[in-house]
Design a protein around this motif. Structure first.
Motif, PDB file in Angstrom:
ATOM      1  N   MET A   1       0.849  -1.191   0.000  1.00 53.75           N
ATOM      2  CA  MET A   1       0.000   0.000   0.000  1.00 53.75           C
ATOM      3  C   MET A   1       0.884   1.241   0.000  1.00 53.75           C
ATOM      4  O   MET A   1       1.860   1.323   0.726  1.00 53.75           O
ATOM      5  CB  MET A   1      -0.898  -0.007   1.246  1.00 53.75           C
ATOM      6  CG  MET A   1      -1.794   1.198   1.367  1.00 53.75           C
ATOM      7  SD  MET A   1      -2.838   1.150   2.825  1.00 53.75           S
ATOM      8  CE  MET A   1      -1.590   1.277   4.125  1.00 53.75           C
ATOM      9  N   LYS A   2       0.507   2.193  -0.825  1.00 50.40           N
ATOM     10  CA  LYS A   2       1.221   3.464  -0.875  1.00 50.40           C
ATOM     11  C   LYS A   2       0.232   4.580  -0.581  1.00 50.40           C
ATOM     12  O   LYS A   2      -0.854   4.625  -1.159  1.00 50.40           O
ATOM     13  CB  LYS A   2       1.854   3.668  -2.258  1.00 50.40           C
ATOM     14  CG  LYS A   2       2.613   4.979  -2.408  1.00 50.40           C
ATOM     15  CD  LYS A   2       3.154   5.159  -3.820  1.00 50.40           C
ATOM     16  CE  LYS A   2       4.305   4.210  -4.098  1.00 50.40           C
ATOM     17  NZ  LYS A   2       4.942   4.511  -5.420  1.00 50.40           N
ATOM     18  N   ASN A   3       0.607   5.471   0.327  1.00 46.77           N
ATOM     19  CA  ASN A   3      -0.269   6.563   0.725  1.00 46.77           C
ATOM     20  C   ASN A   3       0.066   7.844  -0.020  1.00 46.77           C
ATOM     21  O   ASN A   3       1.240   8.187  -0.192  1.00 46.77           O
ATOM     22  CB  ASN A   3      -0.171   6.805   2.232  1.00 46.77           C
ATOM     23  CG  ASN A   3      -0.772   5.671   3.043  1.00 46.77           C
ATOM     24  OD1 ASN A   3      -1.733   5.035   2.601  1.00 46.77           O
ATOM     25  ND2 ASN A   3      -0.235   5.412   4.205  1.00 46.77           N
ATOM     26  N   PHE A   4      -0.969   8.550  -0.439  1.00 45.47           N
ATOM     27  CA  PHE A   4      -0.834   9.839  -1.117  1.00 45.47           C
ATOM     28  C   PHE A   4      -1.503  10.900  -0.249  1.00 45.47           C
ATOM     29  O   PHE A   4      -2.515  10.634   0.405  1.00 45.47           O
ATOM     30  CB  PHE A   4      -1.510   9.798  -2.491  1.00 45.47           C
ATOM     31  CG  PHE A   4      -0.817   8.911  -3.497  1.00 45.47           C
ATOM     32  CD1 PHE A   4      -0.115   9.455  -4.557  1.00 45.47           C
ATOM     33  CD2 PHE A   4      -0.868   7.527  -3.380  1.00 45.47           C
ATOM     34  CE1 PHE A   4       0.520   8.642  -5.488  1.00 45.47           C
ATOM     35  CE2 PHE A   4      -0.242   6.702  -4.305  1.00 45.47           C
ATOM     36  CZ  PHE A   4       0.463   7.268  -5.359  1.00 45.47           C
ATOM     37  N   TYR A   5      -0.943  12.107  -0.276  1.00 44.65           N
ATOM     38  CA  TYR A   5      -1.409  13.164   0.627  1.00 44.65           C
ATOM     39  C   TYR A   5      -1.737  14.438  -0.143  1.00 44.65           C
ATOM     40  O   TYR A   5      -1.228  14.671  -1.246  1.00 44.65           O
ATOM     41  CB  TYR A   5      -0.340  13.465   1.680  1.00 44.65           C
ATOM     42  CG  TYR A   5      -0.127  12.318   2.631  1.00 44.65           C
ATOM     43  CD1 TYR A   5      -0.805  12.256   3.839  1.00 44.65           C
ATOM     44  CD2 TYR A   5       0.738  11.275   2.309  1.00 44.65           C
ATOM     45  CE1 TYR A   5      -0.626  11.195   4.714  1.00 44.65           C
ATOM     46  CE2 TYR A   5       0.926  10.203   3.172  1.00 44.65           C
ATOM     47  CZ  TYR A   5       0.237  10.168   4.373  1.00 44.65           C
ATOM     48  OH  TYR A   5       0.402   9.108   5.227  1.00 44.65           O
ATOM     49  N   CYS A 231      -2.166  -2.646  -3.816  1.00 45.03           N
ATOM     50  CA  CYS A 231      -1.645  -3.564  -4.822  1.00 45.03           C
ATOM     51  C   CYS A 231      -2.025  -5.005  -4.455  1.00 45.03           C
ATOM     52  O   CYS A 231      -2.473  -5.283  -3.345  1.00 45.03           O
ATOM     53  CB  CYS A 231      -0.131  -3.449  -4.930  1.00 45.03           C
ATOM     54  SG  CYS A 231       0.430  -1.777  -5.319  1.00 45.03           S
ATOM     55  N   GLU A 232      -1.816  -5.919  -5.399  1.00 49.99           N
ATOM     56  CA  GLU A 232      -2.190  -7.318  -5.192  1.00 49.99           C
ATOM     57  C   GLU A 232      -1.614  -7.884  -3.897  1.00 49.99           C
ATOM     58  O   GLU A 232      -2.266  -8.665  -3.191  1.00 49.99           O
ATOM     59  CB  GLU A 232      -1.716  -8.147  -6.390  1.00 49.99           C
ATOM     60  CG  GLU A 232      -2.051  -9.620  -6.291  1.00 49.99           C
ATOM     61  CD  GLU A 232      -1.513 -10.413  -7.471  1.00 49.99           C
ATOM     62  OE1 GLU A 232      -1.284 -11.623  -7.297  1.00 49.99           O
ATOM     63  OE2 GLU A 232      -1.300  -9.826  -8.556  1.00 49.99           O
ATOM     64  N   GLU A 233      -0.383  -7.476  -3.555  1.00 51.27           N
ATOM     65  CA  GLU A 233       0.274  -8.005  -2.359  1.00 51.27           C
ATOM     66  C   GLU A 233      -0.464  -7.628  -1.078  1.00 51.27           C
ATOM     67  O   GLU A 233      -0.261  -8.255  -0.029  1.00 51.27           O
ATOM     68  CB  GLU A 233       1.718  -7.501  -2.280  1.00 51.27           C
ATOM     69  CG  GLU A 233       2.636  -8.014  -3.367  1.00 51.27           C
ATOM     70  CD  GLU A 233       2.374  -7.377  -4.729  1.00 51.27           C
ATOM     71  OE1 GLU A 233       1.771  -6.272  -4.769  1.00 51.27           O
ATOM     72  OE2 GLU A 233       2.725  -7.999  -5.748  1.00 51.27           O
ATOM     73  N   MET A 438      -7.526   3.467  -4.001  1.00 49.41           N
ATOM     74  CA  MET A 438      -7.415   3.192  -5.432  1.00 49.41           C
ATOM     75  C   MET A 438      -6.815   1.811  -5.617  1.00 49.41           C
ATOM     76  O   MET A 438      -5.959   1.387  -4.835  1.00 49.41           O
ATOM     77  CB  MET A 438      -6.542   4.254  -6.118  1.00 49.41           C
ATOM     78  CG  MET A 438      -6.360   4.034  -7.615  1.00 49.41           C
ATOM     79  SD  MET A 438      -5.243   5.267  -8.377  1.00 49.41           S
ATOM     80  CE  MET A 438      -6.349   6.673  -8.478  1.00 49.41           C
ATOM     81  N   ILE A 439      -7.254   1.123  -6.664  1.00 53.66           N
ATOM     82  CA  ILE A 439      -6.804  -0.234  -6.943  1.00 53.66           C
ATOM     83  C   ILE A 439      -5.772  -0.220  -8.061  1.00 53.66           C
ATOM     84  O   ILE A 439      -6.050   0.244  -9.169  1.00 53.66           O
ATOM     85  CB  ILE A 439      -7.990  -1.129  -7.339  1.00 53.66           C
ATOM     86  CG1 ILE A 439      -9.041  -1.139  -6.228  1.00 53.66           C
ATOM     87  CG2 ILE A 439      -7.517  -2.545  -7.653  1.00 53.66           C
ATOM     88  CD1 ILE A 439      -8.540  -1.557  -4.878  1.00 53.66           C
ATOM     89  N   ALA A 440      -4.578  -0.720  -7.756  1.00 52.97           N
ATOM     90  CA  ALA A 440      -3.496  -0.774  -8.748  1.00 52.97           C
ATOM     91  C   ALA A 440      -3.478  -2.144  -9.401  1.00 52.97           C
ATOM     92  O   ALA A 440      -2.501  -2.887  -9.331  1.00 52.97           O
ATOM     93  CB  ALA A 440      -2.159  -0.476  -8.082  1.00 52.97           C
ATOM     94  N   ALA A 441      -4.573  -2.514 -10.026  1.00 55.60           N
ATOM     95  CA  ALA A 441      -4.672  -3.788 -10.736  1.00 55.60           C
ATOM     96  C   ALA A 441      -5.816  -3.681 -11.719  1.00 55.60           C
ATOM     97  O   ALA A 441      -6.810  -2.995 -11.462  1.00 55.60           O
ATOM     98  CB  ALA A 441      -4.908  -4.946  -9.762  1.00 55.60           C
ATOM     99  N   ILE A 505      -9.926 -16.521  -9.095  1.00 56.73           N
ATOM    100  CA  ILE A 505      -9.974 -15.884  -7.781  1.00 56.73           C
ATOM    101  C   ILE A 505      -9.306 -16.709  -6.678  1.00 56.73           C
ATOM    102  O   ILE A 505      -8.546 -16.156  -5.865  1.00 56.73           O
ATOM    103  CB  ILE A 505     -11.431 -15.548  -7.396  1.00 56.73           C
ATOM    104  CG1 ILE A 505     -12.031 -14.545  -8.396  1.00 56.73           C
ATOM    105  CG2 ILE A 505     -11.517 -14.996  -5.982  1.00 56.73           C
ATOM    106  CD1 ILE A 505     -11.317 -13.226  -8.466  1.00 56.73           C
ATOM    107  N   PRO A 506      -9.529 -18.034  -6.583  1.00 54.88           N
ATOM    108  CA  PRO A 506      -8.877 -18.770  -5.467  1.00 54.88           C
ATOM    109  C   PRO A 506      -7.367 -18.658  -5.455  1.00 54.88           C
ATOM    110  O   PRO A 506      -6.757 -18.555  -4.403  1.00 54.88           O
ATOM    111  CB  PRO A 506      -9.326 -20.232  -5.720  1.00 54.88           C
ATOM    112  CG  PRO A 506     -10.593 -20.115  -6.489  1.00 54.88           C
ATOM    113  CD  PRO A 506     -10.426 -18.910  -7.359  1.00 54.88           C
ATOM    114  N   GLN A 507      -6.746 -18.652  -6.638  1.00 52.39           N
ATOM    115  CA  GLN A 507      -5.281 -18.524  -6.681  1.00 52.39           C
ATOM    116  C   GLN A 507      -4.827 -17.176  -6.143  1.00 52.39           C
ATOM    117  O   GLN A 507      -3.759 -17.070  -5.528  1.00 52.39           O
ATOM    118  CB  GLN A 507      -4.797 -18.718  -8.126  1.00 52.39           C
ATOM    119  CG  GLN A 507      -5.025 -20.121  -8.686  1.00 52.39           C
ATOM    120  CD  GLN A 507      -4.250 -21.153  -7.912  1.00 52.39           C
ATOM    121  OE1 GLN A 507      -3.091 -20.942  -7.536  1.00 52.39           O
ATOM    122  NE2 GLN A 507      -4.889 -22.273  -7.626  1.00 52.39           N
ATOM    123  N   LEU A 508      -5.643 -16.153  -6.385  1.00 53.23           N
ATOM    124  CA  LEU A 508      -5.262 -14.808  -5.933  1.00 53.23           C
ATOM    125  C   LEU A 508      -5.515 -14.605  -4.446  1.00 53.23           C
ATOM    126  O   LEU A 508      -4.931 -13.714  -3.837  1.00 53.23           O
ATOM    127  CB  LEU A 508      -6.029 -13.769  -6.747  1.00 53.23           C
ATOM    128  CG  LEU A 508      -5.492 -13.654  -8.159  1.00 53.23           C
ATOM    129  CD1 LEU A 508      -6.531 -13.160  -9.132  1.00 53.23           C
ATOM    130  CD2 LEU A 508      -4.264 -12.746  -8.179  1.00 53.23           C
TER     131      LEU A 508
END
Length: 510
Positions: A1-5, A231-233, A438-441, A505-508
């Motif tokens: 996760m990345k935070n924006f300000y 992000c996915e992670e 926001m979703i990075a995917a 979805i299960p793999q993710l």
């Protein structure tokens, strides 16, 4: 996760660092400049000089200090400043005086107005890296005057490193003015600014590098941030733990109300998404004439045949049946394929006023949400999942307006519901409390019929599992977007089937 300000929050953080932690602003500038020099060295190409375009504010001061660091590392540096020395103030003036003392063969300083376009262009084209230190986060509107001229002359340079932000972007909204720097990379100080997460500013930034300037961001910046990029992670940190001895009823039970004579596949896809996301039980409430075919196609779901009339659920007769199952369910997802007849509208009203657990509203039920908006009582546990066109209908604007102001639209959608997931490139999730994610995917492979039904099932299952609505929406959108990316790698962007998205979805979620 990345935070924006917010840019104003980052500027205020400099004062907090000085007042509370006794770190002088000139030290912060020094640390920022060192990080800028590191980034410039890493992206240098050829043997040409480093050319620094310095405006007359603090951003120019960052450029002056970066020039000194690059010169001390053995590089030739040319500084083109837009104003005479007397216009520079405070820390920028301090760093200008320092490089004046160091001026020589390795460090050249020139006032850019004294050079014609041809001379400036020749310097830029021969540079190992061009450092954009023209305009900082306090500047508003389109670049003018000498800064605007230099930005225009930099067009086409593929080796620009922007300091803090590319000159010409709006660091709050993500808009790009004309002219605007198109950077290969941006080294942003302390934390990324909110506008940098949104197109078209996102593309103007290139690769974003966040630079430590000597104070912990957590100590000087507000919470929550203006925007969090997931992000996915990040999925693994959001899912509830599962015991080895877990029973299916402990996984969460979801009721899905979907389908009509015209849309028989939507319930199947939503239920498949929910089951693939780990729902313990899926109660699939569909018109009775579809029950046997759906049971045969998806025996893992519990089918609830609802009385039907005119090819859709007969609301008055169905409401009592749904109410009987409500105590067993942790959430409901309604809307995929229900149609827009009056019966569906009555059913929407019943769910809004009577369902006593988190509620996801998608597809045709969003039509009735828009229709009845003014008379709806506020709820804080509803997730809307519109695409741009559906959001436009709810908000009473055009789809183009939604696309041009996605953040504003996502926030506005939460007014009555509590939460909104605005689908599209860089999906946004907003809450009425002000949190924005926001979703990075994602992938164009997801733009197929039934894709949204699968997403509704995934999000509904995670809501039923006990996750907060915000986390459930975030994890679902991440898994859905990442599934599209995996399918694109395997098959390209054409020909994906919605059921294949569910099967990824299960793999993710492992």
């Amino acid at each position: 996760m990345k935070n924006f300000y917010m840019p104003s929050d980052v500027r205020a953080a400099d004062g907090t660092a000085a007042e509370r932690y006794k770190v002088p602003s000139v030290v912060l500038m020094e640390n920022a400049a060192r990080a800028a020099a590191d980034a410039a060295e890493a992206m240098a190409r050829g043997d040409g000089p480093f050319v620094i375009l310095a405006g007359h504010g603090n951003n120019g001061g960052d450029g002056f200090a970066a020039a000194r660091h690059l010169m001390l590392r053995g590089h030739c540096v040319t500084v083109l400043k837009t104003a005479e020395d007397g216009r520079y103030k405070n820390d920028a003036a301090v760093n200008l005086r320092i490089i004046r003392e160091l001026e020589g063969a390795e460090l050249r300083i020139a006032d850019s107005p004294s050079l014609d376009d041809r001379e400036v262009k020749k310097l830029l084209c021969g540079a190992a890296v061009v450092l954009d230190a023209l305009l900082g986060t306090g500047t508003t509107g389109a670049p003018r005057g000498e800064a605007g001229r230099l930005i225009k002359l930099s067009a086409g340079c593929g080796n620009i490193l922007a300091l803090d932000i590319p000159s010409g972007i709006d660091p709050e909204s993500g808009a790009c003015y004309e002219p605007c720097v198109r950077a290969a990379a941006t080294v942003t100080f302390l934390a990324p600014k909110k506008g940098m997460a949104f197109s078209p500013a996102l593309e103007a930034c290139g690769r974003i590098i966040t630079a430590d300037i000597g104070v912990p961001a957590s100590k000087v910046l507000p919470h929550p941030p203006a925007l969090s990029l997931y992000c996915e992670e990040d999925i693994k940190n959001m899912l509830p733990p599962l015991s080895r001895s877990i029973h299916k009823t402990e996984r969460g039970s979801l009721l899905i109300c979907a389908g009509s004579a015209a849309y028989r596949g939507a319930p199947l896809l939503a239920a498949l998404g929910a089951l693939r996301a780990g729902a313990g039980l899926v109660y699939l409430a569909v018109p009775e004439f579809m029950a046997s075919e759906i049971s045969a196609a998806l025996p893992e779901a519990v089918i609830l045949p609802l009385p039907a009339r005119g090819g859709a659920v007969a609301a008055e007769e169905a409401e009592a049946m749904i109410a009987e199952w409500m105590p067993r369910c942790g959430a409901a997802a309604i809307g995929p394929g229900v149609g827009r007849g009056e019966e569906a509208g009555e059913l929407f009203s019943w769910f809004w006023n009577n369902w006593r657990a988190p509620l996801l509203i998608d597809a045709d039920m969003l039509y009735f949400f828009a229709r009845d908006f003014d008379k709806l009582e506020e709820r804080g546990d509803v997730l809307l999942t519109p695409h741009g066109g559906e959001a436009a209908r709810i908000l009473g604007v055009s789809a183009a307006e939604v696309g041009a102001s996605r953040e504003k639209s996502a926030r506005a959608l939460t007014k009555k519901a509590g939460y909104a997931l605005l689908k599209g490139r860089n999906t946004l999730i907003a809450s009425s409390s002000g949190e924005l994610r926001m979703i990075a995917a994602g992938s164009p492979a997801l733009a197929v019929p039934g894709s949204g039904d699968v997403l509704s099932g995934v999000a509904g299952a995670l809501m039923a599992s006990g996750l907060s609505v915000m986390d459930a929406a975030t994890a679902a959108a991440l898994a859905h977007g990442a599934a599209g990316e995996r399918l694109e790698k395997k098959n390209g962007v054409r020909g994906t089937l919605a059921r294949e998205i569910a099967d990824e979805i299960p793999q993710l979620l492992r």
